[in-house]
Design a protein around this motif. Structure first.
Motif, short mmCIF file in Angstrom:
data_model
loop_
_atom_site.label_atom_id
_atom_site.label_comp_id
_atom_site.label_asym_id
_atom_site.label_seq_id
_atom_site.Cartn_x
_atom_site.Cartn_y
_atom_site.Cartn_z
N GLY A 411 0.83 -1.21 0.00
CA GLY A 411 0.00 0.00 0.00
C GLY A 411 0.86 1.26 0.00
O GLY A 411 0.58 2.22 -0.72
N VAL A 412 1.92 1.25 0.78
CA VAL A 412 2.87 2.37 0.77
C VAL A 412 3.47 2.51 -0.63
O VAL A 412 3.54 3.60 -1.19
CB VAL A 412 3.99 2.14 1.82
CG1 VAL A 412 5.10 3.17 1.66
CG2 VAL A 412 3.42 2.18 3.24
N GLN A 413 3.90 1.39 -1.19
CA GLN A 413 4.58 1.40 -2.48
C GLN A 413 3.69 1.99 -3.58
O GLN A 413 4.17 2.75 -4.42
CB GLN A 413 5.00 -0.03 -2.84
CG GLN A 413 5.92 -0.15 -4.04
CD GLN A 413 7.35 0.34 -3.76
OE1 GLN A 413 7.75 0.48 -2.61
NE2 GLN A 413 8.08 0.62 -4.80
N ILE A 414 2.41 1.64 -3.56
CA ILE A 414 1.50 2.16 -4.59
C ILE A 414 1.42 3.68 -4.52
O ILE A 414 1.26 4.35 -5.53
CB ILE A 414 0.11 1.49 -4.45
CG1 ILE A 414 0.20 0.05 -4.95
CG2 ILE A 414 -0.96 2.27 -5.23
CD1 ILE A 414 -1.04 -0.79 -4.73
N MET A 418 4.58 9.70 -1.90
CA MET A 418 3.55 10.13 -0.95
C MET A 418 3.33 9.07 0.15
O MET A 418 2.90 9.41 1.24
CB MET A 418 2.22 10.36 -1.67
CG MET A 418 2.20 11.58 -2.58
SD MET A 418 2.66 13.10 -1.72
CE MET A 418 1.29 13.24 -0.53
N GLY A 419 3.62 7.83 -0.16
CA GLY A 419 3.43 6.77 0.82
C GLY A 419 4.34 6.91 2.02
O GLY A 419 4.03 6.41 3.11
N ALA A 426 -0.89 5.98 4.62
CA ALA A 426 -0.53 4.60 4.23
C ALA A 426 0.54 4.03 5.16
O ALA A 426 0.54 2.84 5.47
CB ALA A 426 -0.05 4.56 2.78
N ALA A 427 1.46 4.89 5.58
CA ALA A 427 2.55 4.42 6.45
C ALA A 427 2.02 3.95 7.80
O ALA A 427 2.56 3.02 8.40
CB ALA A 427 3.58 5.53 6.63
N ILE B 195 9.31 19.29 -5.13
CA ILE B 195 9.04 18.60 -3.86
C ILE B 195 9.97 17.39 -3.71
O ILE B 195 10.58 16.96 -4.68
CB ILE B 195 7.57 18.15 -3.74
CG1 ILE B 195 7.23 17.12 -4.84
CG2 ILE B 195 6.63 19.33 -3.82
CD1 ILE B 195 5.88 16.43 -4.63
N PHE B 196 10.01 16.89 -2.49
CA PHE B 196 10.82 15.70 -2.16
C PHE B 196 12.31 15.96 -2.44
O PHE B 196 13.01 15.05 -2.92
CB PHE B 196 10.35 14.47 -2.96
CG PHE B 196 8.96 14.01 -2.62
CD1 PHE B 196 8.32 14.39 -1.44
CD2 PHE B 196 8.26 13.17 -3.50
CE1 PHE B 196 7.04 13.95 -1.15
CE2 PHE B 196 6.99 12.73 -3.21
CZ PHE B 196 6.37 13.12 -2.02
N ILE B 197 12.81 17.13 -2.13
CA ILE B 197 14.21 17.46 -2.41
C ILE B 197 15.07 17.14 -1.18
O ILE B 197 15.07 17.88 -0.19
CB ILE B 197 14.38 18.94 -2.82
CG1 ILE B 197 13.38 19.30 -3.94
CG2 ILE B 197 15.82 19.17 -3.27
CD1 ILE B 197 13.41 18.36 -5.14
#
Lengths: 598, 598
Positions: A411-414, A418-419, A426-427, B195-197
Motif C-alpha cells: 500500500g505504501v509502495q503504490i 507520498m506513501g 498509508a505508512a 518537492i521531495f528534495i
C-alpha cells in the motif's frame, strides 16, 4: 484522505454464497441467524466503523495514548467513541446471553471484528482484550467471580486485560516470576511486574479487570506452576459498587512503532503490600486457561491482519484511481492516465485484494467450525470441527498477519513518494500492522505449534481431512470444464501436492529431527496459508462461474471473483513448490553454522 | 543498544578473494590500489562510520530535521560530524582529481558508501546527492560552471541537491512544469515548485547547489523539452565569495516515516522575480543528463539497501546472542538458552546474512564493471562492461532495496515485542529502509527499465553474457566434486533455468504484449536478483571450499561462507521456478479485471 468502508458485499458473499451462514444458522440457538438479520447487523456495524471509529484512526495515531503519574489518557474523542460502542451493545455481541451478551455466532462476530480493526485497530484492541478476559472468567471462574465481574465486562462498562509477559518471560511463559500468596480468606496477594499489557491502564472506564499469571508458594517450576488470578484495578464491594484502589500501578507506557493510541502498559503489582487477587479455577493450571484465551486471541489477531489489509487496500485503490501519472503502456495515446492503468500497480492491487479475500474466507471457514464445535448436536462433528479449528488457528494468525505487513507495505509502495509521508496515512497501516506478527505468539511460535502440536502429534490426521476437502474442490474445478477454472485447478493441484509432500516430511521427521524440521516451520506455515487461501478462492471461483453461467445481473462482481482467484493462483499458489523444497532440504545449513560464525 | 561495525573481513573477502580488486588495480590510474592501501582506507572509513556517524543515528532519528521560517536545522551533532567528514577528505573520495577529488575506483568507494549508510543513512544521503550534482556538472557543465562550483562541491564545502519531482511529476518527469527564461546574459530566471528534495535546505554548509529540471520557452512537450540548470542558494561572486541570496526558498519539509534527520524539502523557485540559474549542457537535453546522474544515484540507493541490511543484521544478531528465552528444542536440558539457538531465529538470521552478502558481492561485481567501463584500454571491454552495468543497475537498486525492507522487518521480528518498541532501534531500520524502494525510481520503474530497455531492446544479449558466466560457475561447482557444492550447483541450475526461461519469454513477447509481460516485471526483477545473488554466493562457496581444502587457519570463516551459500540456495534460489511461472502465466488476470471491479 480515504477512509474505511466495510466491505459488505464481499462479506455477504463469504457468508451466504460460500455457504457458511447456512451451516451456522442450522445450529442450536442460531436459528434466527438468517441472511437478513445478519445483513442488518453488519450494516449497522459498518456504519459505526466508518462513522465513529475510522475518523479517530489518524488523530489517535498522531496524538497517541499519554501517561501522566500513573494515569493514562486516550486521545481526544476516544472516550466518547467507547461510550457509544458500549451503548450500541457492540461489546456484548459475541458474549454469552447469561451475562447480558447477545450470543452471536463467531462467524458473524468475526466479520464485525474485522470492521473494528479495519476502521481503527488501536481501538479494536480494547474490546478484543476484554473478550479474552471474559472468556477466562466464564470458563473457569467461580460463581462469585462471574457474578461480580461478567455483567459489567460483557456490557463494556469495565474492560479486561491479559497479563502474561514479564521482562524475562516473553515467548517463554515458563519463566514467569510474579507470585501470589494466599491470604486464607479466598483472596491472594499478588506481586510482580508485567510488561506489554495492552490497555493495561486507560481512562475509558471506571474499572479494569486484570487477568494475571503468577506463581503460588511451592508451585512447581516451569509452566506447570503458573496460576491465573483476577486482579481488578478497583476492588468491588458486595453491592457491586467500586471499593478501594488495588495495589496495581501503571509505571509507564511504551513508545511504539505503531498502534500509538493503544496504551501498552508496564504494570507493577504489589509494590505497596500486595495487590488483592482471586484465583481463577485451580492453582497451577493457569497456563492451560490462558491458552484457551490465547487461542481465541490468536484468531482475533489474525482478524486484525485482515481488517488492516482491507483498509490498506482501500486506501491504495483510492489513490491508484485518483493519481494521474504517466501514459498508458502499449497504447498510442500519450494522454496521462490514472496509475491503476499501469500493469505493475494492478499487480500490487490484486496481490493485496486476492490475499485479503482469501484470508477473510479462510477465517470464516474457521469461525464456522468454531460455532459447530461449540454448538453442534453431534459429538463427532464437534470434535472434527474443533480439530480443524486447532489446526488452523496458527495458520490464520501467522499467515494473515505476515500478509498484512506485506500488504500494508505494498500500500505504501503504490503511493510512491507520498506513501512515505505520514500525512498520507498509508505508512500508519504498515506501522500498525507490524505488531500483529509478534504479539499473542510470534509467527515462529505459531509455526512451532502448527508443525508440532497440530500436525506431528496426530500424525497429520487433521490436516489430511483438510487436504481431502481441497481435493474435492480441485475435482469440482476440473469437472466444470471451464478454461479459467481448469487453470486454477492446475495451480491448486500444484499447491496441494506441495502441501502433502511437506506434511509427509513433517510427520516422518518431526520426532527424530525436530530441529531440522523446525528451520522450515515458518516457510511451511506460509505454504499452508497459501494453499488454504487458494482452496477458498477456488470455492469462490466456482460460485462465481455458476452465477455467470446462470446470467447473474451482478456479472462484473463475479467476473472480478474469477480474475481474483486466477491472479492468486498465478502469483501465490505457484510459490508453494519452492516453499516445500525449503522445508525439506533447508534445515542443514542453518543448524551447521557455528553460533560464533553468524 | 548495538551499534554499527563495518564488516571489514567480509568486504576484504569480496575485494580480494572474489577477485574484484585484482581486476580494478590492473586498470589505468588504479595501479596504486593494492590490497594494503584499500585495507587502510576501509579501516579508516570504518572508524569514522562507527565512531562519528553511527552514534548520531538514533538521536538524529529522534530529533529529526527542523524547519523554521525557511531555514532548516539538522539535529544536534550533525554539523560537527559533517565538518569532520569534509576535513577527513571523505567527500572527495570518488571524485575526479582535476577538481580536488581522490579518484578512487567505484569498487572501493562503493564499500565506503555502504559504511556511511550502515552507520547512518540519513547522513549518507547528503554526500550521495552532492556527488550526483558533481557528476552532472563534471560531465556537461561549462568550464565556468566547473570552475565556480566543482572544487567546493568536491571538497564538501558546499553540497548539491537534485530537483526533479513536482507535485504532478513524480515517476513521470514528462509532466515537469517548472520553467526557465533566458536573460540574454547567459543566465536564466527559474520558476516553479519542487518537492521531495533531499537536503534541499540545511545548515551544514554556507551554500547549496541545486540542479533543477525546467522548461525553456517554446520547448517541446514531454521529456524532450526539459533542460537542466544550476541554481545556487547563494550566487557566487567572480572571486568565489558568496554573493546575493538567490530566489529559492524552502517552504516546508516533510514529516516522514523514516530518515527523519534527512531534510526532505519543498523548494519554491522564483517567487520573488525569478531564481538565477545557469544551463547545464544544451537546452532540452536535461533528462538525458539527469539520467546519467540517476543511474549513479540508483546504484547508490542499492548500496543504501545493503548498508541498512548489514546494520539491521548486526543489531538482530547481537540481540539473538544476548536474549535468553526458552530452552533448546530437541535437547534434554531445560536450561534456558540464547534465542540464537532456536531454529527459526537461525533461519531469520541466515536469511538476513546470506542476502546481505549476496547483495554486497553483486554490487561489487557491478562497481568493478563501472571501473572497467570507465578506464579500460580496450573499447570492446569497456562496452561490454557498460552493458553489464546498465543491465544490472535496476537489479542492484530494486532487489537490494526490496530485500532491505524485508531484512529490516525480520530484524524487528527477531526482537519479538522489543522490536516494536522504538527505543530498541530495530524499528528505525525498517522505517528508514522503507523509502529505498521508492526514491530514485520505484521498484516498478526499475523493473520496467530492466525488461524493456535492458533486456527486450538488445534481444537479451547482455543478459545472455551474464547467464553464460553463471553457467561457468555452475560447472565449477560440479567439477569440485564436493557434496555441499554439488547441492548448491543443483539449486543454482534450477535458478538459471528459470532465469533463461523468463528471459526467453520477455524477448519473445515484450513488443507484442508489453502490458502482459509488464505485470510480471517485478517478479522477474526478484527472480533475476535471486539468481544473480546465488551466482555470487556460489563463487564465494568455491573460494571457501578451496581455502578449507588448503587447510586455511580461518576455517570457521570459510565454513560459514559455505553454509551461508547453501542456506541461500535452499531458501532463496528455490523460489525462482515460481517467479518464472508468475511472469509467464500471471498477466491475464491483472489485465482482465475491469478498473471499476478492483
Amino acid at each position: 484522505m480515504s477512509e474505511y468502508n466495510a466491505p459488505l458485499r464481499d462479506m455477504q458473499f463469504v457468508l451466504n454464497e460460500l455457504g457458511h451462514l447456512d451451516q451456522v444458522s442450522g445450529l442450536p440457538d442460531c436459528e434466527e441467524m438468517g441472511p437478513d438479520l445478519v445483513e442488518a447487523i453488519l450494516g449497522e456495524a459498518g456504519k459505526f466503523a466508518s462513522g465513529v471509529l475510522s475518523p479517530l484512526n489518524v488523530s489517535g495515531d498522531h496524538e497517541g495514548a499519554r501517561w501522566n503519574d500513573g494515569e493514562v489518557s486516550t486521545p481526544v474523542g476516544w472516550k466518547k467513541a467507547y461510550e457509544q460502542f458500549v451503548e450500541g451493545g457492540w461489546n456484548a455481541l459475541s458474549c454469552e446471553p447469561e451475562f447480558g451478551g447477545q450470543g452471536l455466532p463467531r462467524l458473524v462476530s468475526a466479520l464485525v471484528e474485522e470492521m473494528w480493526n479495519g476502521a481503527n485497530v488501536s481501538f479494536g484492541l480494547c474490546p478484543m482484550l476484554t473478550r479474552g478476559a471474559i472468556e477466562a472468567i466464564e470458563l473457569r471462574g467461580s460463581e462469585h467471580l462471574k457474578a461480580t465481574y461478567l455483567p459489567k465486562m460483557v456490557s463494556g462498562e469495565w474492560t479486561g486485560s491479559m497479563n502474561l509477559t514479564e521482562p524475562q518471560a516473553g515467548s517463554d511463559l515458563a519463566a514467569v516470576r510474579s507470585r501470589a500468596e494466599p491470604q486464607g480468606d479466598g483472596s491472594y496477594r499478588v506481586y510482580g511486574q508485567k510488561i506489554f499489557i495492552t490497555y493495561g491502564e486507560h481512562n475509558l472506564t471506571d474499572n479494569i479487570v486484570h487477568l494475571v499469571l503468577a506463581r503460588v508458594p511451592g508451585a512447581p517450576d516451569g509452566v506447570k506452576g503458573i496460576s491465573l488470578f483476577v486482579v481488578p484495578k478497583f476492588l468491588v464491594n458486595a453491592d457491586g459498587s467500586l471499593g478501594a484502589r488495588n495495589d496495581v500501578r501503571c509505571v509507564s507506557i511504551e513508545h511504539k512503532l505503531g498502534i500509538h493510541a493503544s496504551p501498552t502498559a508496564v504494570l507493577a503489582f504489589g509494590d505497596q503490600g500486595g495487590a488483592t487477587g482471586w484465583l481463577v479455577g485451580e492453582e497451577n493450571r493457569g497456563l492451560e486457561y490462558m491458552f484457551i484465551m490465547m487461542n481465541a486471541a490468536r484468531f482475533s489477531v489474525g482478524i486484525e491482519g485482515i481488517g488492516l489489509s482491507e483498509r490498506a487496500y482501500q486506501r491504495a485503490l483510492a489513490y491508484a484511481r485518483d493519481r494521474v501519472q504517466g501514459s498508458e503502456l502499449g497504447a498510442k495515446s500519450r494522454d496521462k492516465v490514472a496509475i491503476i492503468r499501469h500493469p505493475d500497480v494492478r499487480r500490487m492491487l490484486l496481490s493485496m485484494k486476492s490475499r485479503t479475500e482469501a484470508m477473510r474466507a479462510l477465517a470464516c471457514e474457521v469461525a464456522t467450525a468454531m460455532d459447530i464445535a461449540q454448538r453442534h448436536a453431534d459429538t463427532a462433528q464437534r470434535q472434527h470441527s474443533q480439530a480443524f479449528v486447532d489446526l488452523m488457528i496458527p495458520v490464520v494468525k501467522g499467515w494473515s498477519t505476515e500478509n498484512a505487513i506485506d500488504i500494508a507495505s505494498l500500500g505504501v509502495q503504490i503511493h510512491g513518494g507520498m506513501g512515505f509521508i505520514e500525512e498520507t496515512g498509508a505508512a500508519q497501516h504498515l506501522r500498525d500492522a507490524r505488531i500483529t506478527s509478534i504479539y499473542e505468539g510470534t509467527t515462529g511460535i505459531q509455526a512451532a505449534d502448527l508443525i508440532g502440536r497440530k500436525i506431528a502429534r496426530d500424525q497429520g490426521q487433521a490436516v489430511a481431512r483438510v487436504i481431502a476437502q481441497m481435493r474435492g474442490v480441485e475435482q469440482q474445478l476440473d469437472d466444470a470444464d471451464d478454461v479459467v477454472l481448469s487453470h486454477i485447478a492446475q495451480t491448486l493441484h500444484q499447491g496441494i501436492l506441495a502441501l502433502e509432500k511437506a506434511v509427509r516430511f513433517i510427520v516422518a521427521n518431526y520426532d527424530a529431527q525436530v530441529r531440522q524440521v523446525s528451520v522450515g516451520s515458518v516457510p511451511f506455515l506460509e505454504l499452508f496459508g497459501i494453499v488454504a487461501g487458494g482452496w477458498q478462492l477456488a470455492r469462490a471461483a466456482l460460485v462465481a462461474q455458476q452465477q455467470l453461467s446462470d446470467g447473474s445481473d451482478e456479472a462484473p462482481f463475479y467476473q472480478a471473483k474469477l480474475h481474483t482467484a486466477r491472479f492468486y493462483a498465478d502469483h501465490l499458489l505457484v510459490r508453494t513448490g519452492g516453499l516445500a523444497q525449503t522445508l525439506i532440504q533447508g534445515g542443514d545449513a542453518a543448524l551447521a553454522m557455528d553460533d560464533e560464525c553468524f
